[in-house]
Scaffold this motif. Structure first.
Motif, PDB file in Angstrom:
ATOM      1  N   PHE B 170       0.880  -1.006  -0.103  1.00  0.00           N
ATOM      2  CA  PHE B 170      -0.014   0.048  -0.042  1.00  0.00           C
ATOM      3  C   PHE B 170       0.979   1.200   0.032  1.00  0.00           C
ATOM      4  CE2 PHE B 170      -4.428  -1.520   1.768  1.00  0.00           C
ATOM      5  CZ  PHE B 170      -4.343  -2.174   0.773  1.00  0.00           C
ATOM      6  N   SER B 171       1.998   1.302   0.701  1.00  0.00           N
ATOM      7  CA  SER B 171       2.506   2.475   0.821  1.00  0.00           C
ATOM      8  C   SER B 171       3.668   2.696  -0.347  1.00  0.00           C
ATOM      9  CB  SER B 171       3.656   2.367   2.136  1.00  0.00           C
ATOM     10  OG  SER B 171       4.455   1.119   1.665  1.00  0.00           O
ATOM     11  N   THR B 172       3.766   1.709  -1.093  1.00  0.00           N
ATOM     12  CA  THR B 172       4.434   1.992  -2.663  1.00  0.00           C
ATOM     13  C   THR B 172       3.318   2.504  -3.672  1.00  0.00           C
ATOM     14  OG1 THR B 172       4.463  -0.404  -2.858  1.00  0.00           O
ATOM     15  CG2 THR B 172       6.535   0.703  -2.004  1.00  0.00           C
ATOM     16  N   VAL B 173       2.175   1.605  -3.497  1.00  0.00           N
ATOM     17  CA  VAL B 173       1.132   1.881  -4.710  1.00  0.00           C
ATOM     18  C   VAL B 173       0.157   2.895  -4.392  1.00  0.00           C
ATOM     19  CG1 VAL B 173      -0.365   0.614  -6.297  1.00  0.00           C
ATOM     20  CG2 VAL B 173       1.720  -0.613  -5.231  1.00  0.00           C
ATOM     21  N   LEU B 174      -0.466   2.401  -3.351  1.00  0.00           N
ATOM     22  CA  LEU B 174      -1.827   3.482  -3.089  1.00  0.00           C
ATOM     23  C   LEU B 174      -1.176   4.830  -2.515  1.00  0.00           C
ATOM     24  CD1 LEU B 174      -4.530   0.991  -1.222  1.00  0.00           C
ATOM     25  CD2 LEU B 174      -4.208   1.762  -3.757  1.00  0.00           C
ATOM     26  N   ARG B 175      -0.085   4.980  -1.880  1.00  0.00           N
ATOM     27  CA  ARG B 175       0.084   6.273  -1.322  1.00  0.00           C
ATOM     28  C   ARG B 175       0.375   7.433  -2.454  1.00  0.00           C
ATOM     29  NH1 ARG B 175      -0.142   8.091   2.757  1.00  0.00           N
ATOM     30  NH2 ARG B 175      -0.209   6.252   3.810  1.00  0.00           N
ATOM     31  N   PRO B 176       0.982   7.257  -3.480  1.00  0.00           N
ATOM     32  CA  PRO B 176       1.136   8.247  -4.488  1.00  0.00           C
ATOM     33  C   PRO B 176      -0.380   8.434  -4.966  1.00  0.00           C
ATOM     34  CG  PRO B 176       2.637   6.324  -4.915  1.00  0.00           C
ATOM     35  CD  PRO B 176       1.925   5.901  -3.592  1.00  0.00           C
ATOM     36  N   MET B 177      -1.272   7.530  -5.103  1.00  0.00           N
ATOM     37  CA  MET B 177      -2.297   7.625  -5.798  1.00  0.00           C
ATOM     38  C   MET B 177      -3.159   8.769  -4.879  1.00  0.00           C
ATOM     39  SD  MET B 177      -3.856   3.918  -7.128  1.00  0.00           S
ATOM     40  CE  MET B 177      -5.511   4.461  -7.318  1.00  0.00           C
ATOM     41  N   GLN B 178      -3.334   8.388  -3.501  1.00  0.00           N
ATOM     42  CA  GLN B 178      -3.686   9.113  -2.436  1.00  0.00           C
ATOM     43  C   GLN B 178      -3.356  10.750  -2.617  1.00  0.00           C
ATOM     44  OE1 GLN B 178      -2.837   6.255   0.562  1.00  0.00           O
ATOM     45  NE2 GLN B 178      -4.971   7.042   1.514  1.00  0.00           N
ATOM     46  N   ALA B 179      -1.914  10.867  -2.745  1.00  0.00           N
ATOM     47  CA  ALA B 179      -1.370  12.084  -3.160  1.00  0.00           C
ATOM     48  C   ALA B 179      -1.796  12.796  -4.145  1.00  0.00           C
ATOM     49  CB  ALA B 179       0.172  12.040  -2.851  1.00  0.00           C
ATOM     50  N   TRP B 180      -1.739  12.213  -5.047  1.00  0.00           N
ATOM     51  CA  TRP B 180      -2.588  12.682  -6.677  1.00  0.00           C
ATOM     52  C   TRP B 180      -3.770  13.138  -6.442  1.00  0.00           C
ATOM     53  CZ3 TRP B 180      -6.404  10.739  -9.554  1.00  0.00           C
ATOM     54  CH2 TRP B 180      -6.544  11.434 -10.994  1.00  0.00           C
ATOM     55  N   LEU B 181      -4.779  12.289  -5.773  1.00  0.00           N
ATOM     56  CA  LEU B 181      -6.084  12.730  -5.545  1.00  0.00           C
ATOM     57  C   LEU B 181      -6.145  14.003  -4.789  1.00  0.00           C
ATOM     58  CD1 LEU B 181      -8.722  11.385  -6.337  1.00  0.00           C
ATOM     59  CD2 LEU B 181      -8.775  10.700  -4.046  1.00  0.00           C
ATOM     60  N   HIS B 182      -5.441  14.133  -3.852  1.00  0.00           N
ATOM     61  CA  HIS B 182      -5.339  15.272  -3.010  1.00  0.00           C
ATOM     62  C   HIS B 182      -4.988  16.600  -3.689  1.00  0.00           C
ATOM     63  CE1 HIS B 182      -5.026  17.716   0.484  1.00  0.00           C
ATOM     64  NE2 HIS B 182      -3.911  18.064   0.330  1.00  0.00           N
ATOM     65  N   ASP B 183      -4.041  16.225  -4.546  1.00  0.00           N
ATOM     66  CA  ASP B 183      -3.350  17.423  -5.355  1.00  0.00           C
ATOM     67  C   ASP B 183      -4.754  17.939  -6.460  1.00  0.00           C
ATOM     68  OD1 ASP B 183      -1.182  17.653  -4.312  1.00  0.00           O
ATOM     69  OD2 ASP B 183      -0.280  16.431  -5.738  1.00  0.00           O
ATOM     70  N   VAL B 184      -5.493  16.846  -7.057  1.00  0.00           N
ATOM     71  CA  VAL B 184      -6.261  17.324  -7.976  1.00  0.00           C
ATOM     72  C   VAL B 184      -7.822  17.699  -7.219  1.00  0.00           C
ATOM     73  CG1 VAL B 184      -7.963  16.396  -9.903  1.00  0.00           C
ATOM     74  CG2 VAL B 184      -5.517  15.347  -9.528  1.00  0.00           C
ATOM     75  N   VAL B 185      -8.022  17.104  -6.441  1.00  0.00           N
ATOM     76  CA  VAL B 185      -9.159  17.534  -5.545  1.00  0.00           C
ATOM     77  C   VAL B 185      -8.782  17.883  -3.869  1.00  0.00           C
ATOM     78  CG1 VAL B 185     -11.722  17.062  -5.118  1.00  0.00           C
ATOM     79  CG2 VAL B 185     -10.433  15.892  -6.883  1.00  0.00           C
ATOM     80  N   PRO B 186      -8.254  19.065  -3.743  1.00  0.00           N
ATOM     81  CA  PRO B 186      -7.865  19.359  -2.454  1.00  0.00           C
ATOM     82  C   PRO B 186      -8.861  19.297  -1.169  1.00  0.00           C
ATOM     83  CG  PRO B 186      -7.777  21.378  -4.165  1.00  0.00           C
ATOM     84  CD  PRO B 186      -8.521  20.224  -4.474  1.00  0.00           C
ATOM     85  N   ILE B 187      -9.895  19.423  -1.655  1.00  0.00           N
ATOM     86  CA  ILE B 187     -10.859  18.927  -0.418  1.00  0.00           C
ATOM     87  C   ILE B 187     -11.056  17.476   0.151  1.00  0.00           C
ATOM     88  CG2 ILE B 187     -13.036  18.183  -1.751  1.00  0.00           C
ATOM     89  CD1 ILE B 187     -14.595  20.012  -0.096  1.00  0.00           C
ATOM     90  N   ILE B 188     -10.540  16.737  -0.589  1.00  0.00           N
ATOM     91  CA  ILE B 188      -9.944  15.144  -0.152  1.00  0.00           C
ATOM     92  C   ILE B 188      -8.921  15.092   0.602  1.00  0.00           C
ATOM     93  CG2 ILE B 188      -9.809  12.818  -1.077  1.00  0.00           C
ATOM     94  CD1 ILE B 188     -11.912  13.252  -2.895  1.00  0.00           C
ATOM     95  N   PRO B 189      -8.817  14.554   1.766  1.00  0.00           N
ATOM     96  CA  PRO B 189      -7.697  14.686   2.434  1.00  0.00           C
ATOM     97  C   PRO B 189      -6.744  13.770   2.008  1.00  0.00           C
ATOM     98  CG  PRO B 189      -9.444  13.747   3.623  1.00  0.00           C
ATOM     99  CD  PRO B 189     -10.141  14.333   2.688  1.00  0.00           C
ATOM    100  N   GLU B 190      -5.368  14.055   2.232  1.00  0.00           N
ATOM    101  CA  GLU B 190      -4.373  12.920   1.598  1.00  0.00           C
ATOM    102  C   GLU B 190      -4.518  11.575   2.420  1.00  0.00           C
ATOM    103  OE1 GLU B 190      -0.684  14.785   1.296  1.00  0.00           O
ATOM    104  OE2 GLU B 190       0.451  12.919   0.709  1.00  0.00           O
ATOM    105  N   GLN B 191      -4.858  11.444   3.566  1.00  0.00           N
ATOM    106  CA  GLN B 191      -5.238  10.529   4.081  1.00  0.00           C
ATOM    107  C   GLN B 191      -6.522  10.127   3.924  1.00  0.00           C
ATOM    108  OE1 GLN B 191      -3.797   8.272   6.311  1.00  0.00           O
ATOM    109  NE2 GLN B 191      -2.090   9.161   6.907  1.00  0.00           N
ATOM    110  N   ASN B 192      -7.113   9.120   2.954  1.00  0.00           N
ATOM    111  CA  ASN B 192      -8.602   9.089   2.608  1.00  0.00           C
ATOM    112  C   ASN B 192      -8.762   7.362   3.082  1.00  0.00           C
ATOM    113  OD1 ASN B 192      -7.553   7.706   0.475  1.00  0.00           O
ATOM    114  ND2 ASN B 192      -7.347   9.728  -0.723  1.00  0.00           N
ATOM    115  N   TYR B 193      -9.986   7.213   2.514  1.00  0.00           N
ATOM    116  CA  TYR B 193     -10.632   5.896   2.755  1.00  0.00           C
ATOM    117  C   TYR B 193      -9.908   4.670   2.039  1.00  0.00           C
ATOM    118  CZ  TYR B 193     -14.129   8.651   5.091  1.00  0.00           C
ATOM    119  OH  TYR B 193     -14.717   9.401   6.082  1.00  0.00           O
ATOM    120  N   LEU B 194      -9.196   5.081   0.662  1.00  0.00           N
ATOM    121  CA  LEU B 194      -8.891   4.071  -0.289  1.00  0.00           C
ATOM    122  C   LEU B 194      -8.191   2.760   0.403  1.00  0.00           C
ATOM    123  CD1 LEU B 194      -9.169   3.876  -3.253  1.00  0.00           C
ATOM    124  CD2 LEU B 194      -6.917   4.965  -3.350  1.00  0.00           C
ATOM    125  N   PRO B 195      -7.330   2.829   1.254  1.00  0.00           N
ATOM    126  CA  PRO B 195      -6.693   1.566   1.624  1.00  0.00           C
ATOM    127  C   PRO B 195      -7.524   0.721   2.486  1.00  0.00           C
ATOM    128  CG  PRO B 195      -5.309   3.614   2.488  1.00  0.00           C
ATOM    129  CD  PRO B 195      -6.605   3.995   1.794  1.00  0.00           C
TER     130      PRO B 195
END
Lengths: 322, 332
Positions: B170-195
């Protein structure tokens, strides 16, 4: 929580749903429009792939990797030290012994009480209500159950009035209040009580259904032969539900081996109450001893393995009969 | 974790079981049963069952009473003295739910988290599992038996075996995705429900596939073959025939998975990060028990809030829930 936070969360859920729906939609589209050549094959892949990929990445690969980690030092060299630690350090040995005590007591008591209760209330008035009462803890989280029971075990020093039910009873009978959760070995037993409290309802529901499956004629015949209630119980009811008894015992055993939350929430494994499932978390995620944590996880797996093999055998036999 | 049965099949009692369930549902009990029953019940049995029932209810009842008592009274007197030390307040609930002061538990966001996590962590494994179950039941291919037994056996791999490597993945695959999501939609926190969604879906799959397969494989072959002859594709059969027919099985598993996810602590502790953005109610409650173990007015109210939603789900859908349990443990 601010409105923006809430919006962010709702947005996440909506986006999650949309992305998921899109994935499923695409998948179904490809399944239906698969090339004529090898169509059956592609359809099969479409239906099975999501589940198989998730399970391989999330369960099979990790299980193999954990087995390897168990034989490594933090630097990555091969070693048996993690297992040596688990089987020689007094604290670790205590963890193993506690786990064995758990897996001996919980299934036995939960099944026995569940069975007795199921027999007692069978076809009585208000059976459904009685069942619901005993079954309710199943819906309560282990964390919730732990708070409930911590309150029962609460201790007040000296002459202050006890607010925990158990100590209040002890004091009412003229005893001295006890710090239940800090007193070894009674604390382990009291944690086990919580697990029994949760699991008995499960045993009761399954066994009650099995008891209802016994033909009334059989019971009546036994009755005509002049047997008493206990004889009917041991000679007719127990043999009639043997299969379900095995199910209940194995299910609760597995659940008990894996239980983590109760120990974590009530004592955090202190005062000699730790069990393998909790110690694994403490070692791997709190103490950063990945190797030791993995070794404990592997030991846990070895403990459930006999049950796995037994279950697979029964399943295989079932499929052959079909 | 507590309620995931390994589903050891016992085919024998099955017919009788279903028959009893039907009789129960219609409120009809055959006269003979009543006759035998009368001779089986004794006074001792009745008393014993009442005692057990009381033992099982009193702890929860005490917690419930206490959650409505003022802090001062909880601290100094037992809840059973409610009549000699009367006192009733909603302050505890107000405090844990609505108060925004930093010293209060602020359960509001954790409740939202629990709902958000449980919602998708129920839907995703159900859809994927029913697709896989359909394939196992109705698509012929080599190795089906072996693959199915492998899936069945996976149920019993302890969760603990998967945690360390999965966290690394998760820390190698999902974390970058979460960071990217946070960049695109700032209202969604970087820590999100995905994992959490992914982890719960994975852990729920083996049991779901197994239970749904049992049900789906018993749809009459005629129905499926007739559709095939009419030229329906697998996709159409799955959506138009199999899914609608499997609603009872899907419902019972959905309740299971929902309650399981709602009650989970282990997965949450490892994959949520523990912030208000993501962590579920159980994690917050466990935290409170550790740090605020003496504040019983907060703990009792918070605990009651955490158990109320699964209890509502449980009591309103109890019939499905029990059916699901029995399907798991007594069906082949």
């Amino acid at each position: 929580m601010t409105t923006a936070d809430l919006l962010g969360k709702i947005l996440q859920v909506v986006m999650g749903l949309v992305v998921f729906a899109a994935i499923v939609g695409l998948l179904i589209f490809f399944i239906d429009k698969a090339p004529k050549k090898g169509r059956d094959y592609w359809q099969l892949v479409g239906f099975l792939a999501p589940a198989l990929i998730l399970v391989s990445v999330g369960l099979i690969y990790p299980a193999i990797r954990t087995s390897i980690l168990a034989f490594q030092t933090n630097a990555g060299d091969f070693t048996f030290d993690n297992f040596v630690w688990a089987f020689t350090q007094p604290a670790a040995i205590r963890t193993l012994i506690n786990t064995v005590i758990w897996v001996l007591l919980v299934p036995t008591f939960a099944t026995a009480v569940g069975l007795a209760y199921a027999v007692f209330i069978d076809r009585s008035r208000g059976e459904k209500f009685y069942k619901a009462i005993l079954f309710m803890p199943i819906a309560i989280s282990f964390v919730g159950a732990s708070v409930i029971w911590k309150f029962v075990y609460e201790y007040r020093s000296g002459d202050r009035e006890q607010i925990g039910l158990l100590n209040a009873i002890v004091v009412a009978f003229g005893g001295e209040p006890v710090q239940w959760l800090q007193t070894d070995p009674i604390n382990t037993i009291l944690l086990i009580v919580v697990m029994i409290w949760v699991q008995t309802g499960f045993a009761m529901v399954v066994l009650s259904a099995a008891i209802k499956g016994i033909a009334t004629e059989q019971l009546e015949a036994a009755q005509l032969d002049g047997t008493n209630g206990w004889q009917r119980f041991t000679n007719v009811i127990v043999p009639g539900i043997r299969g379900s008894l095995v199910v209940v015992l194995t299910t609760i055993s597995i659940a008990t081996l894996k239980v983590f939350d109760i120990v974590r929430t009530m004592t955090a494994g202190n005062f000699n109450t730790s069990i393998v499932a909790n110690e694994m978390y403490t070692q791997a995620f709190r103490a950063s001893e990945i190797g030791r944590g993995s070794a404990l996880a592997l030991i846990l797996f070895v403990m459930v393995l006999p049950i796995v093999i037994y279950n697979v055998n029964v399943l295989r036999k079932q499929r052959e009969i079909r | 974790m507590s309620i995931a049965p390994p589903d050891l099949p016992v085919g024998k009692n099955r017919g009788a079981l279903d028959a009893t369930a039907d009789a129960e549902a219609s409120g009809y009990v055959e006269p003979k049963t009543i006759r035998v029953k009368k001779r089986l019940t004794s006074r001792t049995a009745t008393i014993a069952s009442i005692i057990i029932a009381l033992l099982w209810t009193i702890p929860t009842f005490g917690l419930f009473i206490s959650s409505f008592r003022p802090a001062e009274l909880i601290r100094t007197t037992g809840w059973w003295t409610i009549f000699t030390n009367p006192g009733f307040t909603l302050e505890n609930y107000q405090d844990v739910l609505l108060s925004t002061s930093s010293s209060s538990p602020q359960l509001g966001s954790y409740i939202v988290n629990s709902i958000a996590i449980a919602l998708l962590a129920t839907i995703i494994p159900l859809v994927f599992a029913s697709m896989a179950a359909y394939a196992f039941a109705w698509m012929r291919f080599r190795g089906v038996g072996v693959l199915f037994v492998v899936i069945f056996a996976l149920q019993i791999i302890p969760l603990q075996m998967a945690l360390v490597p999965l966290l690394q993945i998760f820390s190698t695959v999902l974390r970058p995705m979460q960071a990217w999501l946070h960049d695109v939609v700032p209202i969604i926190p970087e820590q999100n429900y995905l994992p959490l969604w992914v982890a719960h879906s994975i852990f729920g799959l083996p049991l779901a596939i197994f239970l749904l397969h049992n049900f789906i494989s018993e749809i009459p072959a005629d129905v499926i073959e007739a559709a095939r002859v009419d030229g329906a594709t697998h996709g159409q059969i799955f959506f138009r025939i199999v899914l609608p027919l499997s609603v009872p099985a899907i419902a019972s598993f959905a309740i299971f998975q929902f309650i399981w996810v709602w009650n989970d602590l282990l997965v949450a502790l490892i994959f949520s990060g523990g912030t208000q953005d993501v962590a579920p109610l159980t994690q917050r409650l466990a935290e409170l028990t550790g740090t605020r173990g003496q504040d019983w007015q907060l703990l009792t109210a918070a605990a009651f809030i955490s158990i109320i939603i699964p209890l509502i789900v449980f009591f309103s859908l109890q019939r499905y829930f029990v059916r699901g349990l029995l399907a798991g443990s007594t069906k082949g």
